[in-house]
Design a protein around this motif. Structure first.
Motif, PDB file in Angstrom:
ATOM      1  N   SER A   1     -41.996 -32.266 -92.653  1.00  0.00           N
ATOM      2  CA  SER A   1     -41.441 -31.538 -93.869  1.00  0.00           C
ATOM      3  C   SER A   1     -41.289 -30.093 -93.254  1.00  0.00           C
ATOM      4  N   ASP A   2     -42.088 -29.648 -92.357  1.00  0.00           N
ATOM      5  CA  ASP A   2     -41.977 -28.130 -91.853  1.00  0.00           C
ATOM      6  C   ASP A   2     -41.369 -27.924 -90.583  1.00  0.00           C
ATOM      7  N   ARG A   3     -41.572 -28.960 -89.648  1.00  0.00           N
ATOM      8  CA  ARG A   3     -40.970 -28.679 -88.352  1.00  0.00           C
ATOM      9  C   ARG A   3     -40.066 -29.656 -87.825  1.00  0.00           C
ATOM     10  N   CYS A   4     -39.972 -30.942 -88.005  1.00  0.00           N
ATOM     11  CA  CYS A   4     -39.171 -31.753 -87.615  1.00  0.00           C
ATOM     12  C   CYS A   4     -38.951 -32.983 -88.489  1.00  0.00           C
ATOM     13  N   VAL A   5     -37.717 -33.203 -88.685  1.00  0.00           N
ATOM     14  CA  VAL A   5     -37.356 -34.246 -89.745  1.00  0.00           C
ATOM     15  C   VAL A   5     -37.150 -35.653 -88.930  1.00  0.00           C
ATOM     16  N   VAL A   6     -37.164 -35.396 -87.447  1.00  0.00           N
ATOM     17  CA  VAL A   6     -36.979 -36.682 -86.569  1.00  0.00           C
ATOM     18  C   VAL A   6     -38.279 -37.032 -86.024  1.00  0.00           C
ATOM     19  N   SER A   7     -38.823 -38.114 -86.623  1.00  0.00           N
ATOM     20  CA  SER A   7     -40.148 -38.584 -86.728  1.00  0.00           C
ATOM     21  C   SER A   7     -40.343 -39.613 -85.566  1.00  0.00           C
ATOM     22  N   THR A   8     -39.515 -40.604 -85.042  1.00  0.00           N
ATOM     23  CA  THR A   8     -39.348 -41.524 -84.371  1.00  0.00           C
ATOM     24  C   THR A   8     -38.535 -41.577 -83.214  1.00  0.00           C
ATOM     25  N   LEU A   9     -38.938 -42.237 -82.044  1.00  0.00           N
ATOM     26  CA  LEU A   9     -37.830 -42.333 -81.270  1.00  0.00           C
ATOM     27  C   LEU A   9     -36.601 -42.956 -81.587  1.00  0.00           C
ATOM     28  N   ALA A  10     -36.657 -43.894 -82.464  1.00  0.00           N
ATOM     29  CA  ALA A  10     -35.765 -44.707 -83.299  1.00  0.00           C
ATOM     30  C   ALA A  10     -34.673 -43.591 -83.642  1.00  0.00           C
ATOM     31  N   GLN A  11     -34.921 -42.688 -84.426  1.00  0.00           N
ATOM     32  CA  GLN A  11     -34.258 -41.652 -85.214  1.00  0.00           C
ATOM     33  C   GLN A  11     -33.551 -40.809 -84.545  1.00  0.00           C
ATOM     34  N   ALA A  12     -34.356 -40.242 -83.202  1.00  0.00           N
ATOM     35  CA  ALA A  12     -34.033 -39.286 -82.010  1.00  0.00           C
ATOM     36  C   ALA A  12     -32.727 -40.176 -81.415  1.00  0.00           C
ATOM     37  N   LEU A  13     -32.877 -41.192 -81.045  1.00  0.00           N
ATOM     38  CA  LEU A  13     -31.720 -42.090 -80.335  1.00  0.00           C
ATOM     39  C   LEU A  13     -30.576 -42.367 -81.279  1.00  0.00           C
ATOM     40  N   ASP A  14     -30.870 -42.395 -82.509  1.00  0.00           N
ATOM     41  CA  ASP A  14     -29.677 -42.590 -83.355  1.00  0.00           C
ATOM     42  C   ASP A  14     -28.912 -41.472 -83.389  1.00  0.00           C
ATOM     43  N   LEU A  15     -29.453 -40.257 -83.522  1.00  0.00           N
ATOM     44  CA  LEU A  15     -29.016 -39.130 -83.275  1.00  0.00           C
ATOM     45  C   LEU A  15     -28.071 -38.986 -81.993  1.00  0.00           C
ATOM     46  N   ALA A  16     -28.810 -39.297 -80.877  1.00  0.00           N
ATOM     47  CA  ALA A  16     -28.418 -38.901 -79.413  1.00  0.00           C
ATOM     48  C   ALA A  16     -27.236 -39.662 -79.122  1.00  0.00           C
ATOM     49  N   GLU A  17     -27.223 -40.849 -79.567  1.00  0.00           N
ATOM     50  CA  GLU A  17     -26.288 -42.046 -79.091  1.00  0.00           C
ATOM     51  C   GLU A  17     -24.877 -41.764 -79.726  1.00  0.00           C
ATOM     52  N   ARG A  18     -24.727 -40.651 -80.487  1.00  0.00           N
ATOM     53  CA  ARG A  18     -23.492 -40.375 -81.154  1.00  0.00           C
ATOM     54  C   ARG A  18     -22.658 -39.542 -80.262  1.00  0.00           C
ATOM     55  N   PHE A  19     -23.544 -39.109 -79.067  1.00  0.00           N
ATOM     56  CA  PHE A  19     -22.964 -38.267 -77.930  1.00  0.00           C
ATOM     57  C   PHE A  19     -23.063 -38.599 -76.750  1.00  0.00           C
ATOM     58  N   PRO A  20     -22.157 -38.204 -75.879  1.00  0.00           N
ATOM     59  CA  PRO A  20     -22.219 -38.768 -74.525  1.00  0.00           C
ATOM     60  C   PRO A  20     -23.828 -38.367 -73.977  1.00  0.00           C
ATOM     61  N   ALA A  21     -24.351 -39.212 -73.157  1.00  0.00           N
ATOM     62  CA  ALA A  21     -25.793 -39.110 -72.605  1.00  0.00           C
ATOM     63  C   ALA A  21     -25.804 -37.910 -71.808  1.00  0.00           C
ATOM     64  N   HIS A  22     -24.726 -37.499 -71.213  1.00  0.00           N
ATOM     65  CA  HIS A  22     -24.910 -36.156 -70.348  1.00  0.00           C
ATOM     66  C   HIS A  22     -25.009 -34.947 -71.175  1.00  0.00           C
ATOM     67  N   GLN A  23     -24.786 -35.223 -72.506  1.00  0.00           N
ATOM     68  CA  GLN A  23     -24.880 -33.954 -73.446  1.00  0.00           C
ATOM     69  C   GLN A  23     -26.313 -34.117 -74.322  1.00  0.00           C
ATOM     70  N   VAL A  24     -26.375 -35.280 -74.652  1.00  0.00           N
ATOM     71  CA  VAL A  24     -27.836 -35.438 -75.679  1.00  0.00           C
ATOM     72  C   VAL A  24     -28.632 -36.623 -75.267  1.00  0.00           C
ATOM     73  N   GLY A  25     -29.812 -36.461 -75.224  1.00  0.00           N
ATOM     74  CA  GLY A  25     -30.541 -37.485 -74.830  1.00  0.00           C
ATOM     75  C   GLY A  25     -32.106 -37.346 -75.628  1.00  0.00           C
ATOM     76  N   VAL A  26     -33.123 -37.747 -75.232  1.00  0.00           N
ATOM     77  CA  VAL A  26     -34.312 -37.651 -76.081  1.00  0.00           C
ATOM     78  C   VAL A  26     -35.518 -37.001 -75.111  1.00  0.00           C
TER      79      VAL A  26
END
Length: 265
Positions: free
Chosen positions: A138-163
């Motif tokens: 609620s207050d710090r990070c709406v990304v709560s799981t690695l799955a959610q983080a990867l779903d975001l990161a994988e929209r972009f090249p790996a050399h730009q965004v990872g986890v």
């Protein structure tokens, strides 16, 4: 942050004394000492800056707030480049005041990454989305799981965004080992951090990270997962703990190195 009671020169001296080869830095103490001065200090000491923490807080709805957040993240990328680290850790941000829309907040993170990813690439920096334990959603990070983080990161090249893989935040999640393998296959594990889970949690829960070996997490198990996924980069220990901060910083750093060898090496 594990030994935030140490000044920047004291931190560097203690790392050299203990044979610690690299340090993950936080923006606030770096800015206090000076970005250029910090870069020279660690460079002259031969220390690697493993990551810079933190960028993020990208969930605002108000256009002016969003613009300020993007500007701050560009500054963070500039600081990371100056310090010589290729990884900026992102804590994505919680729900804006009055909002209950988790999906919308995560989509605004993606919108921000679309702008920040190319900027980071141009400066030789990779963005590492950190999933935080759901108690921070609620207050710090709406990304709560690695799955959610990867779903975001994988929209972009790996050399730009990872986890970021942080034991403190994911140890409870049975699906996390599979997500670590997925992240490794895509070249998206940009940093690996250790902290133990101890209870009871303190009021406010933020500063509840336990010293390695004091809690419930099998550090070698998680280290095995990231190594099996192909990660060969630095391993950081990041502890937010009032009890540790109240002690002598060199003593805490020495203890942390000993605990790492005993429980994770």
């Amino acid at each position: 942050m594990t030994v935030k009671q140490l000044s920047m020169p004291e931190l560097v001296d203690a790392c050299l004394e203990l044979g610690v080869p690299g340090v993950g830095l936080w923006r606030e103490p770096v800015q206090t000492y000076g970005v250029e001065a910090t870069a020279k200090l660690v460079r002259d000491a031969g220390l690697a800056v493993t990551t810079l923490c933190r960028g993020g807080f990208l969930t605002a709805i108000d256009p002016q707030e969003r613009a300020r957040a993007l500007d701050d993240n560009r500054r963070a990328i500039d600081e990371a480049a100056t310090l010589g680290t290729e990884v900026l850790v992102l804590v994505s941000g919680g729900l804006p005041a009055g909002s209950k829309d988790l999906h919308g907040a995560r989509e605004r993170i993606a919108d921000a990454l679309a702008e920040l990813g190319p900027y980071a690439e141009a400066h030789g920096v990779k963005l590492a989305i950190e999933a935080l334990h759901p108690m921070y959603a609620s207050d710090r990070c709406v990304v709560s799981t690695l799955a959610q983080a990867l779903d975001l990161a994988e929209r972009f090249p790996a050399h730009q965004v990872g986890v970021t893989v942080d034991t403190y935040h994911i140890w409870w999640d049975d699906s996390a080992p599979e997500r670590i393998a997925r992240a490794g296959a895509g070249g998206r594990i940009h940093t690996f951090q250790l902290a133990d889970w101890t209870t009871p949690l303190p009021e406010g829960v933020l500063n509840g990270r336990g010293q390695i070996g004091d809690g419930a997490i099998d550090m070698r198990e998680w280290k095995g997962y990231v190594e099996a996924a192909g990660y060969t980069g630095p391993i950081e220990v990041e502890l937010f703990n009032e009890g540790l901060w109240a002690r002598d910083g060199r003593e805490v750093l020495a203890e942390t190195a000993e605990r790492f060898l005993a429980h994770a090496a």
